[in-house]
Design a protein around this motif. Structure first.
Motif, PDB file in Angstrom:
ATOM      1  N   ARG A 175       0.669  -1.219   0.019  1.00 40.68           N
ATOM      2  CA  ARG A 175      -0.139  -0.039   0.095  1.00 40.68           C
ATOM      3  C   ARG A 175       0.910   1.408   0.119  1.00 40.68           C
ATOM      4  NH1 ARG A 175      -4.109  -2.150   4.645  1.00 40.68           N
ATOM      5  NH2 ARG A 175      -5.809  -2.863   3.286  1.00 40.68           N
ATOM      6  N   LYS A 176       1.857   1.271   0.756  1.00 42.22           N
ATOM      7  CA  LYS A 176       2.667   2.459   0.767  1.00 42.22           C
ATOM      8  C   LYS A 176       3.457   2.807  -0.608  1.00 42.22           C
ATOM      9  CE  LYS A 176       3.206   4.465   4.711  1.00 42.22           C
ATOM     10  NZ  LYS A 176       2.782   5.755   4.976  1.00 42.22           N
ATOM     11  N   LYS A 177       3.795   1.771  -1.071  1.00 44.83           N
ATOM     12  CA  LYS A 177       4.538   1.819  -2.294  1.00 44.83           C
ATOM     13  C   LYS A 177       3.739   2.265  -3.386  1.00 44.83           C
ATOM     14  CE  LYS A 177       8.152  -1.537  -1.749  1.00 44.83           C
ATOM     15  NZ  LYS A 177       8.880  -2.674  -2.372  1.00 44.83           N
ATOM     16  N   PHE A 178       2.454   2.001  -3.539  1.00 45.53           N
ATOM     17  CA  PHE A 178       1.381   2.380  -4.596  1.00 45.53           C
ATOM     18  C   PHE A 178       1.133   3.796  -4.171  1.00 45.53           C
ATOM     19  CE2 PHE A 178       1.139  -2.023  -6.191  1.00 45.53           C
ATOM     20  CZ  PHE A 178       0.797  -1.733  -7.377  1.00 45.53           C
ATOM     21  N   GLU A 179       1.000   4.009  -2.799  1.00 45.86           N
ATOM     22  CA  GLU A 179       0.736   5.491  -2.595  1.00 45.86           C
ATOM     23  C   GLU A 179       1.761   6.412  -3.081  1.00 45.86           C
ATOM     24  OE1 GLU A 179      -0.614   8.259   1.209  1.00 45.86           O
ATOM     25  OE2 GLU A 179      -0.066   6.240   1.606  1.00 45.86           O
ATOM     26  N   ASN A 180       3.027   6.151  -2.545  1.00 49.77           N
ATOM     27  CA  ASN A 180       4.003   6.748  -3.054  1.00 49.77           C
ATOM     28  C   ASN A 180       4.381   6.960  -4.313  1.00 49.77           C
ATOM     29  OD1 ASN A 180       4.669   7.207  -0.567  1.00 49.77           O
ATOM     30  ND2 ASN A 180       6.392   5.722  -0.188  1.00 49.77           N
ATOM     31  N   PHE A 181       4.429   5.877  -5.289  1.00 52.42           N
ATOM     32  CA  PHE A 181       4.371   6.027  -6.680  1.00 52.42           C
ATOM     33  C   PHE A 181       3.277   6.335  -7.724  1.00 52.42           C
ATOM     34  CE2 PHE A 181       8.088   3.498  -5.209  1.00 52.42           C
ATOM     35  CZ  PHE A 181       9.025   4.032  -5.737  1.00 52.42           C
ATOM     36  N   PHE A 182       2.214   5.942  -7.118  1.00 49.91           N
ATOM     37  CA  PHE A 182       1.036   6.176  -7.922  1.00 49.91           C
ATOM     38  C   PHE A 182      -0.118   6.841  -7.349  1.00 49.91           C
ATOM     39  CE2 PHE A 182       2.787   1.913  -9.005  1.00 49.91           C
ATOM     40  CZ  PHE A 182       3.150   1.894 -10.435  1.00 49.91           C
ATOM     41  N   ASN A 183       0.025   7.231  -6.392  1.00 46.91           N
ATOM     42  CA  ASN A 183      -0.890   8.199  -5.445  1.00 46.91           C
ATOM     43  C   ASN A 183      -1.911   7.375  -5.396  1.00 46.91           C
ATOM     44  OD1 ASN A 183      -1.521  10.362  -3.920  1.00 46.91           O
ATOM     45  ND2 ASN A 183      -2.428  11.262  -5.652  1.00 46.91           N
ATOM     46  N   ASP A 184      -2.002   6.098  -4.997  1.00 46.96           N
ATOM     47  CA  ASP A 184      -3.081   5.400  -4.664  1.00 46.96           C
ATOM     48  C   ASP A 184      -3.043   4.520  -3.770  1.00 46.96           C
ATOM     49  OD1 ASP A 184      -5.283   3.481  -5.002  1.00 46.96           O
ATOM     50  OD2 ASP A 184      -4.539   2.522  -6.947  1.00 46.96           O
ATOM     51  N   LYS A 185      -3.626   4.899  -2.571  1.00 42.47           N
ATOM     52  CA  LYS A 185      -3.535   4.105  -1.270  1.00 42.47           C
ATOM     53  C   LYS A 185      -4.583   3.024  -0.920  1.00 42.47           C
ATOM     54  CE  LYS A 185      -5.959   7.376   1.304  1.00 42.47           C
ATOM     55  NZ  LYS A 185      -6.128   8.424   2.389  1.00 42.47           N
ATOM     56  N   ASP A 186      -5.500   2.939  -1.956  1.00 44.64           N
ATOM     57  CA  ASP A 186      -6.529   1.902  -1.999  1.00 44.64           C
ATOM     58  C   ASP A 186      -6.387   0.738  -2.897  1.00 44.64           C
ATOM     59  OD1 ASP A 186      -7.712   3.535   0.259  1.00 44.64           O
ATOM     60  OD2 ASP A 186      -8.720   4.810  -1.185  1.00 44.64           O
ATOM     61  N   ILE A 187      -5.494   0.282  -3.291  1.00 45.70           N
ATOM     62  CA  ILE A 187      -5.102  -0.476  -4.013  1.00 45.70           C
ATOM     63  C   ILE A 187      -5.690  -2.093  -3.618  1.00 45.70           C
ATOM     64  CG2 ILE A 187      -2.577  -0.920  -3.807  1.00 45.70           C
ATOM     65  CD1 ILE A 187      -4.345  -1.390  -7.104  1.00 45.70           C
ATOM     66  N   ILE A 188      -5.390  -2.282  -2.268  1.00 46.46           N
ATOM     67  CA  ILE A 188      -5.645  -3.381  -1.760  1.00 46.46           C
ATOM     68  C   ILE A 188      -6.497  -2.951  -0.459  1.00 46.46           C
ATOM     69  CG2 ILE A 188      -5.145  -5.207  -0.395  1.00 46.46           C
ATOM     70  CD1 ILE A 188      -2.204  -5.122  -1.710  1.00 46.46           C
ATOM     71  N   LEU A 189      -7.881  -3.408  -0.616  1.00 54.96           N
ATOM     72  CA  LEU A 189      -8.920  -3.122   0.273  1.00 54.96           C
ATOM     73  C   LEU A 189      -8.943  -4.247   1.308  1.00 54.96           C
ATOM     74  CD1 LEU A 189     -11.780  -1.851  -1.888  1.00 54.96           C
ATOM     75  CD2 LEU A 189     -10.195  -0.692  -0.620  1.00 54.96           C
ATOM     76  N   SER A 190      -9.188  -3.861   2.458  1.00 56.06           N
ATOM     77  CA  SER A 190      -9.550  -4.771   3.487  1.00 56.06           C
ATOM     78  C   SER A 190     -10.935  -5.074   3.875  1.00 56.06           C
ATOM     79  CB  SER A 190      -9.130  -4.478   5.100  1.00 56.06           C
ATOM     80  OG  SER A 190      -7.342  -4.341   4.795  1.00 56.06           O
ATOM     81  N   THR A 191     -11.253  -6.172   3.868  1.00 58.06           N
ATOM     82  CA  THR A 191     -13.085  -6.347   3.898  1.00 58.06           C
ATOM     83  C   THR A 191     -13.214  -7.270   5.199  1.00 58.06           C
ATOM     84  OG1 THR A 191     -13.439  -7.943   2.487  1.00 58.06           O
ATOM     85  CG2 THR A 191     -13.518  -5.706   1.545  1.00 58.06           C
ATOM     86  N   LYS A 192     -14.436  -7.532   5.573  1.00 63.87           N
ATOM     87  CA  LYS A 192     -14.866  -8.568   6.501  1.00 63.87           C
ATOM     88  C   LYS A 192     -14.403  -9.946   5.931  1.00 63.87           C
ATOM     89  CE  LYS A 192     -18.261  -6.118   9.197  1.00 63.87           C
ATOM     90  NZ  LYS A 192     -19.416  -6.032   9.586  1.00 63.87           N
ATOM     91  N   GLN A 193     -14.488 -10.067   4.735  1.00 65.26           N
ATOM     92  CA  GLN A 193     -14.227 -11.386   4.060  1.00 65.26           C
ATOM     93  C   GLN A 193     -12.737 -11.523   3.905  1.00 65.26           C
ATOM     94  OE1 GLN A 193     -16.352  -9.210   2.635  1.00 65.26           O
ATOM     95  NE2 GLN A 193     -18.365 -10.144   3.872  1.00 65.26           N
ATOM     96  N   GLY A 194     -11.963 -10.385   3.881  1.00 65.32           N
ATOM     97  CA  GLY A 194     -10.499 -10.777   3.586  1.00 65.32           C
ATOM     98  C   GLY A 194      -9.921  -9.411   2.832  1.00 65.32           C
ATOM     99  N   TYR A 195      -8.984  -9.552   2.387  1.00 64.08           N
ATOM    100  CA  TYR A 195      -8.169  -8.752   1.496  1.00 64.08           C
ATOM    101  C   TYR A 195      -8.664  -8.967  -0.140  1.00 64.08           C
ATOM    102  CZ  TYR A 195      -4.956  -7.634   5.127  1.00 64.08           C
ATOM    103  OH  TYR A 195      -4.394  -7.444   6.280  1.00 64.08           O
ATOM    104  N   LYS A 196      -8.633  -7.733  -0.937  1.00 66.19           N
ATOM    105  CA  LYS A 196      -9.080  -8.030  -2.259  1.00 66.19           C
ATOM    106  C   LYS A 196      -8.469  -6.799  -2.974  1.00 66.19           C
ATOM    107  CE  LYS A 196     -13.493  -5.466  -2.638  1.00 66.19           C
ATOM    108  NZ  LYS A 196     -14.616  -5.799  -2.956  1.00 66.19           N
ATOM    109  N   ILE A 197      -8.293  -6.848  -4.233  1.00 66.31           N
ATOM    110  CA  ILE A 197      -7.693  -5.849  -5.119  1.00 66.31           C
ATOM    111  C   ILE A 197      -9.047  -4.740  -5.252  1.00 66.31           C
ATOM    112  CG2 ILE A 197      -7.182  -5.135  -7.593  1.00 66.31           C
ATOM    113  CD1 ILE A 197      -4.800  -6.334  -5.832  1.00 66.31           C
ATOM    114  N   ASN A 198      -8.925  -3.736  -5.357  1.00 65.53           N
ATOM    115  CA  ASN A 198      -9.839  -2.680  -5.647  1.00 65.53           C
ATOM    116  C   ASN A 198      -9.835  -2.388  -7.101  1.00 65.53           C
ATOM    117  OD1 ASN A 198     -11.706  -0.515  -5.553  1.00 65.53           O
ATOM    118  ND2 ASN A 198     -10.305   0.951  -4.649  1.00 65.53           N
ATOM    119  N   SER A 199     -10.794  -2.797  -7.712  1.00 64.73           N
ATOM    120  CA  SER A 199     -11.082  -2.713  -9.108  1.00 64.73           C
ATOM    121  C   SER A 199     -12.333  -2.165  -9.574  1.00 64.73           C
ATOM    122  CB  SER A 199     -10.922  -3.999  -9.788  1.00 64.73           C
ATOM    123  OG  SER A 199     -11.867  -4.863  -9.202  1.00 64.73           O
TER     124      SER A 199
END
Length: 67
Positions: free
Chosen positions: A43-67
């Motif tokens: 998440r930190k790398k994506f935020e620093n390089f692509f200004n995207d801190k939500d590439i991977i989401l945390s849900t009650k069901q687990g982690y998923k790609i934000n698409s």
């Protein structure tokens, strides 16, 4: 990178124990923060390089790609 490819491929949220087993080969009863640490770093790398801190989401069901 394996985490990103895995999450994109399965298309559904993945719980920590599933990621531990499928990415690292750990057994289900192992207590570790490996997944959380790697997700945080990605998440930190994506935020620093692509200004995207939500590439991977945390849900009650687990982690998923934000698409």
């Amino acid at each position: 990178i394996k985490i990103l490819i895995y999450l994109e491929k399965i298309k559904v949220p993945a719980k920590v124990d599933k990621l531990q087993k499928d990415i690292w080969g750990y057994n289900d009863d192992l207590e570790t923060h490996t997944v959380e640490t790697h997700i945080h770093r990605l998440r930190k790398k994506f935020e620093n390089f692509f200004n995207d801190k939500d590439i991977i989401l945390s849900t009650k069901q687990g982690y998923k790609i934000n698409s």
